[in-house]
Motif scaffolding. Structure first.
Motif, PDB file in Angstrom:
ATOM      1  N   LEU A  87      35.219 132.569  23.054  1.00  0.00           N
ATOM      2  CA  LEU A  87      34.686 131.679  22.013  1.00  0.00           C
ATOM      3  C   LEU A  87      35.844 131.009  21.270  1.00  0.00           C
ATOM      4  N   GLU A  88      36.512 130.115  21.964  1.00  0.00           N
ATOM      5  CA  GLU A  88      37.732 129.516  21.429  1.00  0.00           C
ATOM      6  C   GLU A  88      37.460 128.458  20.357  1.00  0.00           C
ATOM      7  N   HIS A  89      38.392 128.386  19.421  1.00  0.00           N
ATOM      8  CA  HIS A  89      38.358 127.311  18.433  1.00  0.00           C
ATOM      9  C   HIS A  89      38.500 125.967  19.154  1.00  0.00           C
ATOM     10  N   GLY A  90      37.738 124.982  18.707  1.00  0.00           N
ATOM     11  CA  GLY A  90      37.802 123.671  19.365  1.00  0.00           C
ATOM     12  C   GLY A  90      36.913 123.591  20.597  1.00  0.00           C
ATOM     13  N   GLY A  94      34.516 125.122  15.146  1.00  0.00           N
ATOM     14  CA  GLY A  94      35.481 124.158  14.611  1.00  0.00           C
ATOM     15  C   GLY A  94      34.889 122.754  14.743  1.00  0.00           C
ATOM     16  N   SER A  95      35.537 121.779  14.116  1.00  0.00           N
ATOM     17  CA  SER A  95      34.902 120.453  14.048  1.00  0.00           C
ATOM     18  C   SER A  95      34.694 119.828  15.422  1.00  0.00           C
ATOM     19  N   HIS A  96      35.505 120.196  16.413  1.00  0.00           N
ATOM     20  CA  HIS A  96      35.310 119.649  17.767  1.00  0.00           C
ATOM     21  C   HIS A  96      34.704 120.678  18.726  1.00  0.00           C
ATOM     22  N   CYS A 142      28.706 129.099  15.942  1.00  0.00           N
ATOM     23  CA  CYS A 142      28.811 128.308  17.172  1.00  0.00           C
ATOM     24  C   CYS A 142      27.602 127.394  17.355  1.00  0.00           C
ATOM     25  N   GLY A 143      26.736 127.333  16.345  1.00  0.00           N
ATOM     26  CA  GLY A 143      25.577 126.434  16.428  1.00  0.00           C
ATOM     27  C   GLY A 143      24.482 126.935  17.335  1.00  0.00           C
TER      28      GLY A 143
END
Ligand SMILES: Cc1cc2nc3c(=O)[nH]c(=O)nc-3n(C[C@H](O)[C@H](O)[C@H](O)COP(=O)(O)O)c2cc1C
Length: 204
Positions: A87-90, A94-96, A142-143
Motif C-alpha cells: 500500500l505505497e504512498h502515491g 496520498g494526493s496521487h 485508501c478510499g
C-alpha cells in the motif's frame, strides 16, 4: 484506475498443515468463478513480497478479502508486511494515490474465542469491529469501502458439520459480493457479515 471485477482473496495462515477451519473455508473461494485465491505464506515463505505483482492483482479485482485466523487480536504477520509494502504512498494513498478507490475490503476471520467473549463485558473486552479499526482506517485512507468481517467464532469446539456450514456461508457470500448482491448499508448494521446472510444478500 480502481476498476477491476471479481474478488481477490488474500489468504494468510502460517501453519496451514495444522489448520482445521481455514483448511475447509479456503476451499470456498476455489469453488466460485470470478474469485482469485492467493495464499501469501505459500507465495512468499521468506516474506519476500513482490510488490508489483500484488499491486497488479489488486488493480484487477473490485473486491478484496483478507482471510486469516485471528492472531493476537489481529492478522498473522505476513498480512501486516503485505500492507506495509504493497500500500505505497502515491499509489494507494496520498494526493496521487487513487489505485484502490471504490474497491471493497473485508476480513474473513476464524477465532478461538467465542462470540460472547468479544464484547465490552466479555473476556476480550472489545468487539471484533473495534479490534479491526486499524484495517478499517487503512481501507478508508485508501478510499476503499470497508465491510464488517465474516467471522467463524469458537474454532476449538467446532464440529466438522459446523465448519462445513461456515464454508457454505462463505461461498454464498463470495458469490453475492461478486454479483453485487450484498445490501451494503444493511450489512454495516451487523457485527459480522454472516450474522444473517438471508437478510444482507439481496435476491437477483
Ligand atoms: C499465535 C496465535 C494467536 C492467537 N490469538 C488469538 C486471539 O487473539 N483471539 C482468538 O480468539 N484466538 C486466537 N488464537 C486462536 C486461533 O485464532 C485459532 O486457533 C484459529 O482461528 C483456528 O483456525 P485454524 O483451524 O484454521 O487454524 C490464536 C492462535 C495462535 C496460534
Amino acid at each position: 484506475m480502481g476498476s477491476g471485477t471479481g474478488v481477490l482473496v488474500l489468504f494468510a495462515h502460517p501453519a496451514f498443515q495444522r489448520s482445521r477451519v481455514n483448511r475447509v473455508l479456503s476451499e470456498a473461494p476455489k469453488r466460485v468463478e470470478g474469485v482469485t485465491f492467493h495464499d501469501l505464506y505459500e507465495a512468499y515463505p521468506d516474506f519476500d513480497i513482490d510488490v508489483a505483482t500484488e499491486q497488479e492483482l489488486l488493480l484487477a479485482h473490485g473486491s478484496v478479502v483478507l482471510q486469516h485466523p485471528f492472531f493476537w487480536y489481529s492478522t498473522p504477520a505476513i498480512l501486516k508486511e503485505w500492507q506495509d509494502l504493497v500500500l505505497e504512498h502515491g499509489w494507494a494513498y496520498g494526493s496521487h494515490g487513487t489505485a484502490l478507490r471504490g474497491k471493497t475490503l473485508f476480513n474473513v476471520i476464524t477465532t478461538g474465542g467465542r462470540e460472547d467473549a468479544y464484547k465490552p463485558e466479555g473476556h476480550n473486552r472489545f468487539t471484533m469491529r473495534e479490534l479491526l479499526a486499524p484495517i478499517e482506517q487503512t481501507a478508508r485512507l485508501c478510499g476503499m469501502r470497508f465491510l464488517p468481517p465474516f467471522v467463524a467464532h469458537g474454532t476449538h469446539g467446532m464440529t466438522p458439520e459446523e465448519i462445513e456450514a461456515h464454508g457454505r456461508d462463505y461461498e454464498r457470500l463470495l458469490e453475492a459480493i461478486r454479483d453485487g448482491l450484498v445490501d451494503v448499508e444493511l450489512a454495516q448494521t451487523y457485527p459480522r457479515l454472516n450474522a444473517d446472510l438471508d437478510q444482507i444478500v439481496r435476491r437477483p
